[in-house]
Design a protein around this motif. Structure first.
Motif, short mmCIF file in Angstrom:
data_model
loop_
_atom_site.label_atom_id
_atom_site.label_comp_id
_atom_site.label_asym_id
_atom_site.label_seq_id
_atom_site.Cartn_x
_atom_site.Cartn_y
_atom_site.Cartn_z
N MET A 1 4.65 -1.73 0.49
CA MET A 1 5.94 -2.37 0.65
C MET A 1 6.97 -1.45 0.01
O MET A 1 6.77 -0.99 -1.10
CB MET A 1 5.92 -3.73 -0.05
N PHE A 2 8.05 -1.15 0.72
CA PHE A 2 9.09 -0.32 0.15
C PHE A 2 10.47 -0.81 0.55
O PHE A 2 10.64 -1.54 1.51
CB PHE A 2 8.92 1.16 0.52
N LYS A 3 11.46 -0.40 -0.23
CA LYS A 3 12.86 -0.72 0.03
C LYS A 3 13.67 0.53 -0.26
O LYS A 3 13.38 1.26 -1.19
CB LYS A 3 13.34 -1.84 -0.88
N ASP A 4 14.69 0.76 0.53
CA ASP A 4 15.66 1.81 0.26
C ASP A 4 16.96 1.12 -0.11
O ASP A 4 17.32 0.10 0.47
CB ASP A 4 15.92 2.67 1.50
N PHE A 5 17.67 1.68 -1.09
CA PHE A 5 19.00 1.18 -1.38
C PHE A 5 19.84 2.30 -1.95
O PHE A 5 19.31 3.27 -2.50
CB PHE A 5 18.98 -0.05 -2.29
N ALA A 6 21.13 2.19 -1.79
CA ALA A 6 22.04 3.23 -2.25
C ALA A 6 22.33 3.05 -3.73
O ALA A 6 22.70 1.97 -4.17
CB ALA A 6 23.33 3.19 -1.44
N SER A 145 2.47 0.78 -13.07
CA SER A 145 1.53 1.71 -12.43
C SER A 145 1.50 1.55 -10.90
O SER A 145 1.17 2.48 -10.19
CB SER A 145 0.12 1.53 -12.99
N LYS A 146 1.87 0.39 -10.40
CA LYS A 146 1.90 0.13 -8.95
C LYS A 146 3.24 0.52 -8.31
O LYS A 146 3.35 0.55 -7.09
CB LYS A 146 1.66 -1.36 -8.67
N LEU A 161 12.19 2.72 -3.34
CA LEU A 161 11.43 1.96 -4.32
C LEU A 161 10.27 1.32 -3.58
O LEU A 161 10.49 0.65 -2.58
CB LEU A 161 12.33 0.89 -4.96
N SER A 162 9.04 1.55 -4.05
CA SER A 162 7.88 0.96 -3.36
C SER A 162 6.88 0.46 -4.39
O SER A 162 6.88 0.89 -5.54
CB SER A 162 7.23 1.97 -2.42
#
Length: 191
Positions: A1-6, A145-146, A161-162
């Protein structure tokens, strides 16, 4: 699972912020907001994994410190009673059992425990739920750690961020909470 943000700063400053997103302070606050220091696991093949979004009970441990770890099993009965057994505290197996009603304060070998039922309680009646209360430091270390952070591109301020987690719903909640905490802290620092 990941997210991108500015990130809210230049790409050079954003590289510093990448590390802030993995900081133990932010992760600790996310754990506390989401109640992730307590983990619930089901029995058998169908219920054999971590139960997060459909957890049938929510446990509060009144007498345990944040530095304490504990485990026990909760048997969920049709009449809204709970039987607790198989206790350990900080690695030491403890003798004894405890019984009580949902919502009551139950005296157990690990101290007082409150068990609240959720909307999923009836789905799990007749089953045992394994409850693990982790020390806050163990929970922080596990989730740090994850967690992975990095820049999407060295010429931009977009941060990736994942997290690797068995539950995609929990992973999404963790990432969203970390981003919310980061944004709250950024606003406090810059206002």
């Amino acid at each position: 699972m990941f997210k991108d943000f500015a990130a809210k700063q230049s790409s050079a400053d954003a590289a510093i912020e990448v590390q802030a997103l993995r900081s133990p302070g932010i992760v600790r606050e996310a754990i506390e907001r989401l109640g992730l220091e307590i983990e619930y696991k089901g029995e058998g093949q169908f219920y054999g994994g971590v139960i997060y979004s459909t957890r049938p009970i929510i446990i509060s441990t009144i007498d345990l410190r944040q530095s304490d770890a504990a485990t026990f099993s909760a048997t969920l009965n049709n009449d809204s009673t709970i039987a607790l057994s198989g206790f350990s505290r900080n690695g030491t197996i403890l003798a004894g059992t405890a019984k009580g009603n949902l919502g009551d304060t139950i005296t157990s070998p690990i101290g007082r425990v409150i068990v609240k039922g959720t909307e999923f309680y009836k789905d799990f009646t007749g089953h045992n739920i394994h409850v693990e209360k982790k020390s806050i430091n163990a929970a922080i270390n596990e989730f740090v750690s994850k967690l992975s952070t990095g820049m999407v591109d060295k010429n931009t301020s977009i941060v990736r961020l994942s997290i690797k987690d068995i539950s995609t719903i929990r992973a999404t909640d963790i990432l969203n909470t970390i981003i919310a905490i980061y944004n709250e802290q950024w606003l406090k620092r810059n206002n």
